[in-house]
Design a protein around this motif. Structure first.
Motif, PDB file in Angstrom:
ATOM      1  N   THR A   1       2.092  -1.455  -9.544  1.00 49.67           N
ATOM      2  CA  THR A   1       1.195  -0.420 -10.051  1.00 49.67           C
ATOM      3  C   THR A   1       0.513   0.230  -8.858  1.00 49.67           C
ATOM      4  O   THR A   1       0.702  -0.198  -7.714  1.00 49.67           O
ATOM      5  N   THR A   2      -0.295   1.242  -9.113  1.00 49.07           N
ATOM      6  CA  THR A   2      -1.065   1.830  -8.023  1.00 49.07           C
ATOM      7  C   THR A   2      -2.144   0.853  -7.579  1.00 49.07           C
ATOM      8  O   THR A   2      -2.712   0.128  -8.391  1.00 49.07           O
ATOM      9  N   ARG A   3      -2.427   0.826  -6.300  1.00 47.07           N
ATOM     10  CA  ARG A   3      -3.423  -0.098  -5.752  1.00 47.07           C
ATOM     11  C   ARG A   3      -4.827   0.332  -6.179  1.00 47.07           C
ATOM     12  O   ARG A   3      -5.238   1.471  -5.923  1.00 47.07           O
TER      13      ARG A   3
ATOM     14  N   ASP B   1       0.819  -1.202   0.000  1.00 47.86           N
ATOM     15  CA  ASP B   1       0.000   0.000   0.000  1.00 47.86           C
ATOM     16  C   ASP B   1       0.866   1.271   0.000  1.00 47.86           C
ATOM     17  O   ASP B   1       1.809   1.370   0.792  1.00 47.86           O
ATOM     18  N   PRO B   2       0.613   2.235  -0.899  1.00 46.48           N
ATOM     19  CA  PRO B   2      -0.533   2.361  -1.811  1.00 46.48           C
ATOM     20  C   PRO B   2      -0.292   1.758  -3.195  1.00 46.48           C
ATOM     21  O   PRO B   2      -0.997   2.094  -4.145  1.00 46.48           O
ATOM     22  N   LEU B   3       0.705   0.897  -3.309  1.00 39.24           N
ATOM     23  CA  LEU B   3       0.966   0.221  -4.571  1.00 39.24           C
ATOM     24  C   LEU B   3       0.367  -1.179  -4.539  1.00 39.24           C
ATOM     25  O   LEU B   3      -0.122  -1.637  -3.511  1.00 39.24           O
TER      26      LEU B   3
ATOM     27  N   ARG C   1     -10.903   8.438  -8.880  1.00 34.37           N
ATOM     28  CA  ARG C   1      -9.959   8.267  -9.986  1.00 34.37           C
ATOM     29  C   ARG C   1     -10.381   9.085 -11.199  1.00 34.37           C
ATOM     30  O   ARG C   1      -9.541   9.689 -11.878  1.00 34.37           O
TER      31      ARG C   1
ATOM     32  N   ARG D   1      -7.583   1.671  -3.432  1.00 31.38           N
ATOM     33  CA  ARG D   1      -7.301   2.776  -2.521  1.00 31.38           C
ATOM     34  C   ARG D   1      -8.166   3.992  -2.849  1.00 31.38           C
ATOM     35  O   ARG D   1      -8.558   4.754  -1.971  1.00 31.38           O
TER      36      ARG D   1
END
Length: 232
Positions: A207-209, A192-194, A218, A212
């Protein structure tokens, strides 16, 4: 023994294990050798060979039972593996992660502003939290530290890497790398946050989680980024 085995099998069946698979599993669990042949299971449970075969197939798919040779014959024995409870825990935790990801995808498809999308988003958050809580108590500090090192390596490399490449770069045994990767997969909060993603056969990236931020957040950030580019 039967007075214990049958209620115990019923208890396991109540958790979702098929009843016959539960009976076979308990039979293996409660015998001193930890292994039985198909014929022995048929006699002990007084069921058909086909029922035993189907139950064994299910337990094998769950990695709770493996086949082994029966000394002095061509028959096979079915054996409970030594780390059966760790395997069961990993399977359960992994299922929660998959449910969380599927619910999150559903929320994105249906839209965060819809009642159904909102329900799925909450469902995804709950199962992600449940998976993390289940994982938290069993991951050793050393494994957590290794997981963070693997994540740092993937970020620094800025490209997908195979487990062998990570092991070579970190000068670690391959198993240490795969244990760290498994820890991240079982407990996504470690990244987190990946999020750790598989990009191919035994190859990983970060990558991005996805859970979250909700879909609305987004979209707002993407719109802001698009607006900034347009101004340039």
């Amino acid at each position: 023994m039967r007075a214990f085995a049958e209620p115990f099998a019923a208890l396991l069946a109540g958790t979702g294990l098929p009843r016959m698979s539960a009976r076979v599993f308990v039979s293996l669990l409660t015998c001193d050798s930890g292994s039985l042949t198909a014929a022995e299971l048929v006699r002990q449970l007084q069921v058909s060979p086909a029922s035993v075969s189907k139950a064994i197939g299910y337990l094998e798919a769950m990695e709770l039972v493996v086949r082994g040779p029966d000394a002095g014959s061509r028959r096979e024995r079915y054996v409970i593996v030594d780390d059966v409870w760790l395997r069961a825990w990993r399977a359960d935790t992994g299922a929660h992660v998959q449910v969380a990801a599927a619910a999150q995808r559903g929320a994105e498809i249906l839209g965060a502003d819809t009642p159904a999308g909102a329900r799925l988003h909450k469902m995804g958050q709950f199962f992600a939290w449940l998976s993390e809580q289940m994982s938290h108590s069993v991951l050793a500090d050393m494994v957590v530290q290794d997981a963070h090192t693997v994540l740092a390596a993937l970020i620094y490399a800025a490209e997908p890497l195979a487990a062998d490449e990570l092991a070579a770069a970190l000068d670690w045994p391959r198993k240490r790398v795969t244990d760290a990767l498994s820890a991240i997969e079982c407990r996504p909060a470690l990244a987190d946050p990946l999020a750790l993603t598989s990009t191919g056969a035994d190859t990983y990236a970060v990558t991005t989680r996805p859970d979250r931020l909700n879909p609305r957040q987004r979209n707002a950030l993407r719109a802001r980024s698009a607006g900034a580019v347009a101004l340039e």
